[in-house]
Design a protein around this motif. Structure first.
Motif, short mmCIF file in Angstrom:
data_model
loop_
_atom_site.label_atom_id
_atom_site.label_comp_id
_atom_site.label_asym_id
_atom_site.label_seq_id
_atom_site.Cartn_x
_atom_site.Cartn_y
_atom_site.Cartn_z
N ARG A 396 -6.94 -3.84 -4.33
CA ARG A 396 -7.65 -2.57 -4.11
C ARG A 396 -7.17 -1.89 -2.83
O ARG A 396 -6.96 -0.68 -2.80
N VAL A 397 -6.99 -2.67 -1.78
CA VAL A 397 -6.50 -2.12 -0.52
C VAL A 397 -5.09 -1.56 -0.68
O VAL A 397 -4.77 -0.48 -0.16
N ALA A 398 -4.23 -2.29 -1.40
CA ALA A 398 -2.85 -1.84 -1.58
C ALA A 398 -2.78 -0.50 -2.31
O ALA A 398 -2.00 0.38 -1.93
N VAL A 399 -3.60 -0.34 -3.34
CA VAL A 399 -3.59 0.92 -4.09
C VAL A 399 -4.10 2.07 -3.22
O VAL A 399 -3.50 3.15 -3.18
N LEU A 400 -5.18 1.84 -2.50
CA LEU A 400 -5.72 2.89 -1.64
C LEU A 400 -4.74 3.28 -0.54
O LEU A 400 -4.57 4.47 -0.23
N ALA A 401 -4.08 2.29 0.04
CA ALA A 401 -3.12 2.57 1.11
C ALA A 401 -1.93 3.38 0.61
O ALA A 401 -1.27 4.06 1.40
N GLY A 402 -1.66 3.31 -0.68
CA GLY A 402 -0.54 4.05 -1.25
C GLY A 402 -0.86 5.49 -1.59
O GLY A 402 0.05 6.26 -1.94
N LEU A 403 -2.12 5.90 -1.49
CA LEU A 403 -2.50 7.27 -1.80
C LEU A 403 -2.15 8.20 -0.63
O LEU A 403 -2.38 7.86 0.53
N GLU A 404 -1.63 9.36 -0.94
CA GLU A 404 -1.18 10.28 0.09
C GLU A 404 -2.32 10.75 0.99
O GLU A 404 -2.14 10.98 2.19
N ALA A 405 -3.52 10.88 0.42
CA ALA A 405 -4.64 11.40 1.20
C ALA A 405 -5.19 10.40 2.21
O ALA A 405 -5.89 10.78 3.15
N VAL A 406 -4.88 9.12 2.03
CA VAL A 406 -5.48 8.06 2.84
C VAL A 406 -4.57 7.69 4.00
O VAL A 406 -3.39 7.39 3.81
N ASP A 407 -5.13 7.68 5.21
CA ASP A 407 -4.36 7.25 6.37
C ASP A 407 -4.51 5.75 6.62
O ASP A 407 -3.52 5.04 6.76
N TRP A 408 -5.77 5.29 6.70
CA TRP A 408 -6.01 3.90 7.07
C TRP A 408 -7.05 3.28 6.15
O TRP A 408 -8.04 3.92 5.77
N VAL A 409 -6.82 2.01 5.79
CA VAL A 409 -7.74 1.26 4.94
C VAL A 409 -8.15 -0.01 5.67
O VAL A 409 -7.31 -0.71 6.24
N VAL A 410 -9.45 -0.29 5.66
CA VAL A 410 -9.96 -1.50 6.29
C VAL A 410 -11.01 -2.12 5.37
O VAL A 410 -11.76 -1.41 4.69
#
Length: 478
Positions: A396-410
């Motif tokens: 889930r973190v990997a997919v979110l981190a790959g989205l252009e709109a997202v800067d940081w995932v924790v």
């Protein structure tokens, strides 16, 4: 060592030294002169660039730091060209113009990327016949956080002792890029930045680091220096201080295209960092990082604050993507120091779908940086029941981190993001869904207590993880 960006925008550095104009005449050379066996160059382009101390001042201005340049020039067209270029780049020019002497100019004639000849215009007597720089120096010392003495052995710094004494009396650190075989002239300076060849010309050949450190410390003691930085090319840098262990920093450049001007970049970043409040070791680490960027460029080049900032973020693992809470705190602090607005949202994000993507794009538009906090597997299971999550936290973190709109995932292991909100203090807390009131959003009171905002965005209709799972189950049953 955790690096951060100094407040370059709140600092000013005074550069005093040999000011030069680098002039380039470029064109095609397709024939030989009938007058002599030399190529005839049809000049098609003329480029003027600040050289010597001017290039140092230009590097400082490129960082977003206040930059003042003091030194001698002629009272001529070359000085006018220098002042126009430097002023346009944000450098405050305080030239002492010397009539009857030409501005030091290096004219290079270039054809097809090959330098055919260099012509130097200079008079060694300029500094001797020029007015004393002390009144101008004292005028500017009160507004600067560091003084650079940029010595190119052209005479401006033939006697730097009064300049060093004045800066020390004003509590301003003095950084010197030395030249020649007489370092005693720089006695009492805060920091000297010789390269290895210049250093060994003074202390003798150093066959290993132990000898380099011993001789460097002896040189510091004899010259009453606060620090000595030896730049060592592919071997990095060595910082020596009387009251601390030596600090060896490895070279960071993966590819070296051109080392021209790297020394100017190093001392510029050092001085700007110290003026911006950085400790000596941190300033040297930033200068080392900046040098690795500059040598990967062709020609004399300055590094900008955004370039250095991106390099620092990459170094700390805080440029983009997944990170720990500690890394995220550093990233947000840096973003906030540069006036960026941080948006925060959270959720399970079990199966990323079009609704999530649209929602995150809308959230990102509310600020400059978007943080997505994701429930870990145990907290999803507590919230959603057995069988969830479908995708484990790392996916889930990997997919979110790959989205252009997202800067940081924790990720977080609590049921709610309250502790993250209390620690990170985002500017805007965003949630999507059927919240009738912002007070239904977990953590709203935390965010509003420090002046933040809470916003609720609508989700894309008929698109949710539950509906997707139900359709998958119904298709399986049929």
């Amino acid at each position: 060592m955790k690096l951060g960006m100094p407040r370059f925008d709140q600092a000013r550095v005074l550069v005093l030294g040999d000011i030069m104009l680098d002039r380039y005449w470029q064109g095609d050379a397709s024939r030989i002169s009938p007058e002599a066996p030399v190529p005839v160059v049809r000049v098609e382009q003329i480029n003027d660039r600040p050289g010597g101390a001017g290039n140092v001042a230009l590097n400082i201005a490129a960082l977003g730091c206040g930059s003042t340049l003091l030194g001698y020039t002629g009272d001529d067209e070359m000085a006018d060209a220098l002042q126009a270029t430097l002023t346009g780049a944000g450098v405050e020019c305080s030239f002492e113009r010397v009539p009857e002497s030409p501005t030091i100019t290096k004219l290079r004639v270039i054809s097809r990327h090959q330098q055919l000849i260099r012509l130097d215009f200079e008079e060694q007597s300029m500094a001797v016949n020029a007015p004393n720089l002390m009144p101008a120096l004292e005028k500017h010392l009160g507004s600067c956080g560091a003084l650079i003495l940029s010595d190119y052995a052209k005479g401006t710094l033939a006697d730097p002792q009064p300049l060093i004494a004045a800066a020390k009396a004003a509590g301003v650190p003095v950084l010197v890029d030395p030249k020649g075989a007489d370092f005693d002239r720089y006695r009492g300076a805060t920091l000297l930045t010789p390269n290895l060849s210049e250093f060994e010309a003074i202390v003798g050949h150093c066959e290993n680091e132990q000898v380099l450190v011993e001789r460097g410390k002896a040189l510091m003691h004899s010259l009453d220096l606060k620090a000595l930085l030896v730049t060592r090319g592919e071997h990095g840098m060595t910082l020596l201080r009387p009251d601390a262990d030596e600090l060896h920093l490895p070279a960071r450049a993966r590819e070296v295209f051109d080392v021209t001007g790297a020394g100017d970049t190093v001392i510029a970043v050092l001085a700007a960092s110290l003026a911006g409040g950085a400790a000596m070791a941190d300033a040297v680490a930033l200068a080392n990082l900046a040098a690795s960027i500059v040598v990967a460029k062709l020609g004399t080049a300055a590094i900008s604050a955004p370039e250095l900032r991106r390099a620092v973020q990459a170094e700390q693992g805080t440029e983009r993507g997944a990170m720990s809470r500690e890394q995220l705190a550093i990233a947000i602090a840096d973003a906030r120091s540069h006036g960026e607005k941080v948006v925060f949202t959270n959720g399970c994000f079990d199966i990323i779908h079009a609704g999530h993507v649209t929602y995150l794009e809308q959230a990102r538009k509310l600020g400059d940086r978007l943080v997505v906090a994701v429930n870990d597997d145990d907290s999803v299971r507590r919230l959603k029941g057995d069988g969830r999550p479908v995708n484990p936290i790392d996916r889930r973190v990997a997919v979110l981190a790959g989205l252009e709109a997202v800067d940081w995932v924790v990720s977080f292991d609590e049921d709610t993001p309250r502790s993250l909100l209390e620690t990170l203090h985002p500017d805007i807390l965003v949630k999507g869904g059927d919240y009738g009131d912002k007070r239904d959003v977990v953590g709203w009171e935390i965010v509003e207590s420090y002046g933040g905002q809470v916003q609720v965005l609508s989700l894309v209709e008929n698109v949710s993880t539950t509906s997707i799972l139900n359709r998958m189950q119904n298709n399986g049953d049929s």
